[in-house]
Design a protein around this motif. Structure first.
Motif, PDB file in Angstrom:
ATOM      1  N   LYS A   1     -10.370 -34.659  24.345  1.00 34.41           N
ATOM      2  CA  LYS A   1      -9.999 -33.534  23.500  1.00 34.41           C
ATOM      3  C   LYS A   1     -11.252 -32.865  22.977  1.00 34.41           C
ATOM      4  CE  LYS A   1      -5.654 -34.739  21.589  1.00 34.41           C
ATOM      5  NZ  LYS A   1      -5.146 -35.619  20.535  1.00 34.41           N
TER       6      LYS A   1
ATOM      7  N   ARG B   1       0.824  -1.201   0.000  1.00 30.60           N
ATOM      8  CA  ARG B   1       0.000   0.000   0.000  1.00 30.60           C
ATOM      9  C   ARG B   1       0.862   1.258   0.000  1.00 30.60           C
ATOM     10  NH1 ARG B   1      -1.928   4.068  -0.232  1.00 30.60           N
ATOM     11  NH2 ARG B   1      -3.796   4.964   0.664  1.00 30.60           N
TER      12      ARG B   1
ATOM     13  N   THR C   1      -9.993  -4.201   2.236  1.00 26.01           N
ATOM     14  CA  THR C   1      -9.038  -3.274   1.654  1.00 26.01           C
ATOM     15  C   THR C   1      -9.388  -2.992   0.195  1.00 26.01           C
ATOM     16  OG1 THR C   1      -7.358  -4.156   3.126  1.00 26.01           O
ATOM     17  CG2 THR C   1      -6.579  -2.861   1.273  1.00 26.01           C
TER      18      THR C   1
ATOM     19  N   THR D   1      -9.450  -8.998   5.612  1.00 23.65           N
ATOM     20  CA  THR D   1      -8.665  -7.782   5.486  1.00 23.65           C
ATOM     21  C   THR D   1      -8.485  -7.410   4.015  1.00 23.65           C
ATOM     22  OG1 THR D   1      -7.478  -8.304   7.494  1.00 23.65           O
ATOM     23  CG2 THR D   1      -6.460  -6.698   6.045  1.00 23.65           C
ATOM     24  N   ILE D   2      -8.123  -8.412   3.209  1.00 20.10           N
ATOM     25  CA  ILE D   2      -7.915  -8.138   1.780  1.00 20.10           C
ATOM     26  C   ILE D   2      -9.222  -7.682   1.138  1.00 20.10           C
ATOM     27  CG2 ILE D   2      -7.407  -9.217  -0.444  1.00 20.10           C
ATOM     28  CD1 ILE D   2      -5.357 -10.951   1.075  1.00 20.10           C
TER      29      ILE D   2
ATOM     30  N   ILE E   1      -7.620  -3.301   8.364  1.00 13.41           N
ATOM     31  CA  ILE E   1      -7.262  -4.596   8.927  1.00 13.41           C
ATOM     32  C   ILE E   1      -8.409  -5.123   9.785  1.00 13.41           C
ATOM     33  CG2 ILE E   1      -5.631  -5.831  10.403  1.00 13.41           C
ATOM     34  CD1 ILE E   1      -3.564  -3.708   9.582  1.00 13.41           C
TER      35      ILE E   1
ATOM     36  N   GLY F   1      -8.125   0.057  -1.925  1.00  8.71           N
ATOM     37  CA  GLY F   1      -6.701  -0.025  -1.628  1.00  8.71           C
ATOM     38  C   GLY F   1      -6.297   0.601  -0.306  1.00  8.71           C
ATOM     39  N   GLU F   2      -7.230   1.312   0.304  1.00  7.27           N
ATOM     40  CA  GLU F   2      -6.913   1.855   1.625  1.00  7.27           C
ATOM     41  C   GLU F   2      -6.987   0.696   2.621  1.00  7.27           C
ATOM     42  OE1 GLU F   2      -5.256   4.601   3.403  1.00  7.27           O
ATOM     43  OE2 GLU F   2      -6.171   5.214   1.505  1.00  7.27           O
ATOM     44  N   ILE F   3      -5.899   0.458   3.306  1.00  7.31           N
ATOM     45  CA  ILE F   3      -5.844  -0.758   4.110  1.00  7.31           C
ATOM     46  C   ILE F   3      -6.790  -0.700   5.309  1.00  7.31           C
ATOM     47  CG2 ILE F   3      -4.380  -2.141   5.625  1.00  7.31           C
ATOM     48  CD1 ILE F   3      -2.133  -1.677   3.751  1.00  7.31           C
TER      49      ILE F   3
ATOM     50  N   GLN G   1      -4.865 -44.351  28.318  1.00  6.12           N
ATOM     51  CA  GLN G   1      -4.530 -42.934  28.301  1.00  6.12           C
ATOM     52  C   GLN G   1      -4.768 -42.319  26.921  1.00  6.12           C
ATOM     53  OE1 GLN G   1      -3.808 -40.532  30.222  1.00  6.12           O
ATOM     54  NE2 GLN G   1      -3.382 -39.190  28.502  1.00  6.12           N
TER      55      GLN G   1
ATOM     56  N   ILE H   1      19.029 -46.626  23.124  1.00  6.25           N
ATOM     57  CA  ILE H   1      18.572 -46.850  21.756  1.00  6.25           C
ATOM     58  C   ILE H   1      17.392 -47.823  21.709  1.00  6.25           C
ATOM     59  CG2 ILE H   1      19.232 -47.741  19.483  1.00  6.25           C
ATOM     60  CD1 ILE H   1      22.054 -46.696  20.060  1.00  6.25           C
TER      61      ILE H   1
ATOM     62  N   LYS I   1      12.483 -47.607  25.323  1.00 10.89           N
ATOM     63  CA  LYS I   1      11.930 -46.270  25.184  1.00 10.89           C
ATOM     64  C   LYS I   1      11.047 -45.824  26.342  1.00 10.89           C
ATOM     65  CE  LYS I   1      13.577 -46.153  20.968  1.00 10.89           C
ATOM     66  NZ  LYS I   1      14.579 -45.273  20.461  1.00 10.89           N
ATOM     67  N   SER I   2      11.052 -46.583  27.404  1.00  9.83           N
ATOM     68  CA  SER I   2      10.259 -46.113  28.538  1.00  9.83           C
ATOM     69  C   SER I   2      10.921 -46.563  29.825  1.00  9.83           C
ATOM     70  CB  SER I   2       8.836 -46.655  28.466  1.00  9.83           C
ATOM     71  OG  SER I   2       8.150 -46.313  29.647  1.00  9.83           O
TER      72      SER I   2
ATOM     73  N   ASN J   1      16.413 -41.488  20.571  1.00 13.07           N
ATOM     74  CA  ASN J   1      17.044 -42.193  21.668  1.00 13.07           C
ATOM     75  C   ASN J   1      16.365 -41.725  22.939  1.00 13.07           C
ATOM     76  OD1 ASN J   1      18.800 -43.657  20.175  1.00 13.07           O
ATOM     77  ND2 ASN J   1      20.462 -42.164  20.350  1.00 13.07           N
TER      78      ASN J   1
ATOM     79  N   ILE K   1      -6.882 -12.576   7.401  1.00  6.10           N
ATOM     80  CA  ILE K   1      -6.261 -12.130   6.156  1.00  6.10           C
ATOM     81  C   ILE K   1      -7.287 -11.942   5.051  1.00  6.10           C
ATOM     82  CG2 ILE K   1      -4.638 -12.752   4.331  1.00  6.10           C
ATOM     83  CD1 ILE K   1      -3.270 -11.978   6.861  1.00  6.10           C
TER      84      ILE K   1
ATOM     85  N   VAL L   1      -5.355 -11.516  13.085  1.00  3.73           N
ATOM     86  CA  VAL L   1      -5.689 -10.865  11.828  1.00  3.73           C
ATOM     87  C   VAL L   1      -6.374 -11.855  10.900  1.00  3.73           C
ATOM     88  CG1 VAL L   1      -4.765  -9.703   9.819  1.00  3.73           C
ATOM     89  CG2 VAL L   1      -3.736  -9.341  12.062  1.00  3.73           C
TER      90      VAL L   1
ATOM     91  N   ARG M   1     -12.999 -29.945  24.644  1.00  8.80           N
ATOM     92  CA  ARG M   1     -12.529 -28.575  24.458  1.00  8.80           C
ATOM     93  C   ARG M   1     -13.584 -27.738  23.777  1.00  8.80           C
ATOM     94  NH1 ARG M   1      -6.404 -27.911  22.603  1.00  8.80           N
ATOM     95  NH2 ARG M   1      -6.001 -30.125  22.749  1.00  8.80           N
TER      96      ARG M   1
END
Lengths: 283, 400
Positions: free
Chosen positions: B194, A89, B217, B213-214, B226, B222-224, B186, B46, B49-50, A182, B210, B208, B197
């Protein structure tokens, strides 16, 4: 302990007391170019290890703190659309608006990949993220490359970073994840080790205070019903508190008189339990 | 190299993958491992693992490399083996009775404790006779019924059975690693929860958008301009009320608490209350239901958006639910019948549900279950049930 870095092998750092076993594991992981997954209860120095490695090997440390809502792409790169929009702009910046690449910022993993020298990448508390994040991330770390979709470019790691991943002991991670790392579990330090750790932090500490504070500390860890046991960090802060109190005498500790319980027990029910137990011990 | 060692690890139940074994070979080739000590640490980090398997690894390692005898099963392990045997016995009493050389009937007469003790004694004898105290890991096992009895990863929970015998409950109470292996694992729980939630946009407007906004704008030539969105913030509060009175609920109390504590990070706030059979004037914050009462009336002051989850078998004498003074505890005198209290809770919290560890097909046989189902939507305490419960709590939310 002094800073050592002989032949690129990790042997310890100025503020980190390393047991030999862990040193071996770190070196093996580095040689095999595998991420090292560290588990253990809070306060066993999982995060500190990465700092120590970076210090000892003279490498830059990049820390990725994992959050539960985090998406993998955030750890890789970010496309700063807003700045680009702004530039397009007003056109008063030195950036070339038609070149998207100028608006790509590297995330933590990205930074580790594009760094000019080998770095230590610490991925802290990976267990917070969901399984998809974990598996996808290991793919990236396995191949040592990722794509930036916006500019259709592949970022390859210039130097394979030393990767340390920490996780709190509560959850087990997924099998594919474990298969690519690991693994080491850091146990809570034994009193002997703890004395060493304390001496590293307090080089001038009197022997009497060292002995008695560590002894009292381990006794307090045994208090029944405490939800969050005091860990290394609490002990060090506690000793710092004791040392800065001019009225404090080591004899009090021997008698079972323990000041500054709040430094050690940070949850109010725990604090109440600890106070109760301490006053009973004194009688 | 060390293939036998690898298979021995596999045999005792440590999940070792061939890939990791190849990796160990690579480490050997690279000359990273120069001593047996190096090998010990390297192979462990190696292959294993627990930390749960560390102890087992130590035993196998010592056995393989130092020629040490694998440790005699001590009391602790013996009782684990005995637990497993009990488990077997419950599945197939006859076979086990035969294997032990005892009459099935005389076995069934023993109390759970006697039974356990009996097994323990038998096991000790057997170790002596058969193996002279040598290797106990591997094919041999310690007893005639042997191999199947050994569970290195911890105890299994003995399934949910309709006929919950006392023996079974006795077993349940002895589980050591409740959180690690259970009917609800578990991973599954995490998945189900989950969905709890609740992503309601209540955070500050700092994200924002996008596309918007575009668009704006462009509209502004063209004046921005947001456009910000609110960032999503997880504000779900959960109250858990658990029936922790009586044997029928015992095996589930810990399970449920583990379950929700694991999910704690997902909630803004998690409070746990306890009650026995049903709710009267008070809920309790301490499991003993004695020191910290919480007036049910005070619930009205809490956020009505809170998800109120009651866990209980809802099985009691009908008067406990309907009578003005229904509590079976003499010290608990009440002025309102419990069902009114429950209605009050249901009215206060639109997102209240009841989780029942009893299986759904059993519900029609208990009168109080039917009565409570009129007040709360009820779900089984299984993965499926949990998922339905969560869907229910979320579904309602979409209507808002």
């Amino acid at each position: 302990m002094k800073v050592e870095s002989t032949n690129g092998m990790f042997t310890g750092a100025s503020k980190y007391v390393l047991d030999e076993e862990l040193a071996k594991i770190v070196n093996i992981s580095m040689a095999l170019e595998m991420p090292l997954l560290l588990k253990g209860e809070p306060g066993t120095g999982k995060t500190m290890l990465a700092h120590a490695i970076a210090e000892a090997l003279n490498m830059r440390l990049i820390v990725l703190n994992v959050k539960s809502s985090m998406k993998l792409v955030e750890a890789l790169y970010q496309y700063d659309t807003l700045t680009r929009l702004n530039d397009s702009r007003f056109g008063d910046s030195s950036r070339d608006v038609s070149n998207i690449e100028e608006y790509i910022k590297m995330g933590k993993i990205g930074q580790a990949f594009v760094a000019d020298e080998r770095v230590v990448l610490l991925i802290d508390e990976i267990d917070k993220a969901d399984t998809d994040f974990q598996d996808d991330m290991l793919d990236v770390l396995d191949q040592m490359e990722f794509d930036i979709i916006e500019i259709d470019k592949t970022i390859r790691a210039k130097h394979r970073p030393v990767i340390i991943i920490t996780s709190n002991a509560k959850k087990d991670l997924s099998d594919p994840f474990l298969g690519r790392c690991n693994f080491h579990h850091i146990a809570f330090p034994e009193p002997d080790m703890m004395r060493k750790i304390v001496s590293v932090h307090f080089p001038d500490i009197s022997k009497e205070l060292l002995e008695n504070s560590v002894k009292a500390f381990y006794r307090m860890r045994e208090f029944r019903g405490v939800e969050k046991k005091p860990a290394t960090r609490e002990l060090i802060n506690w000793i710092r508190a004791l040392e800065s109190d001019p009225d404090f005498k080591v004899k009090d500790l021997v008698k079972g008189d323990i000041p500054y319980l709040g430094v050690l027990f940070k949850k109010s029910p725990d604090y109440a339990i600890a106070r109760g137990t301490v006053s009973r011990m004194r009688i | 190299m060390f293939t036998n060692f690898f298979y021995l690890l596999k045999q005792v139940g440590i999940p070792v993958s061939p890939t990791s074994f190849l990796r160990l070979q690579k480490a050997l080739q690279l000359g990273l491992i120069t001593s047996i000590d190096d090998f010990y640490t390297a192979a462990r980090s190696i292959l294993v693992k627990s930390e749960r398997y560390f102890d087992l690894y130590d035993q196998v390692f010592a056995h393989h490399f130092e020629g040490a005898e694998l440790e005699e099963p001590d009391e602790f392990e013996l009782s684990r083996v005995a637990q497993a045997l009990l488990d077997e016995w419950l599945k197939n009493p006859k076979e086990l009775a035969e294997a032990l050389g005892v009459d099935e009937k005389s076995l069934s007469k023993l109390s759970p404790e006697e039974l356990l003790q009996y097994f323990l004694d038998r096991l000790k004898e057997q170790t002596g006779e058969h193996h002279g105290g040598s290797k106990w890991i591997g094919t041999g096992g310690t007893s005639p019924v042997g191999h199947s009895g050994y569970h290195p990863g911890g105890m299994r929970v003995g399934g949910v059975s309709r006929n919950k015998s006392a023996v079974k409950v006795a077993m349940d109470r002895r589980y050591r690693d409740y959180s690690q292996e259970g009917p609800l694992t578990q991973a599954q729980i995490g998945e189900a929860l989950k969905r709890l939630r609740n992503m309601i946009p209540v955070g500050p407007k700092d994200q924002v958008n996008i596309d918007e906004t575009i668009y704006h704008t462009m509209k502004n030539a063209g004046e921005i301009e947001i456009i910000f969105d609110r960032s999503l913030k997880d504000r779900l509060k959960v109250i858990l009320a658990i029936d922790n009175g009586g044997w029928s609920m015992d095996p589930y109390v810990e399970l449920v608490q583990t379950l929700f504590n694991h999910a704690r990070a997902q909630f803004k706030e998690l409070r746990t209350f306890f009650f026995h059979n049903t709710i009267y004037d008070n809920l309790w914050e301490d499991p003993a239901r004695y020191r910290k009462p919480f007036k049910v009336d005070d619930l009205a002051r809490l956020d009505p958006e809170t998800r109120f989850i009651i866990v209980g078998d809802a099985s009691m004498a009908p008067y406990e639910l309907m009578a003005t003074d229904g509590s079976i505890h003499i010290e608990e005198r009440t002025y309102k019948p419990s069902h009114e209290r429950l209605r009050f809770i249901a009215a206060t919290f639109p997102f209240a549900i009841w989780l029942n560890p009893k299986m759904e097909q059993e519900w029609p046989y208990t009168r109080t279950i039917g009565m409570i189902r009129e007040i709360f939507p009820m779900f089984e305490l299984t993965i499926d049930g949990l998922e339905k419960a969560v869907n229910y709590m979320m579904g309602k939310n979409h209507l808002n």
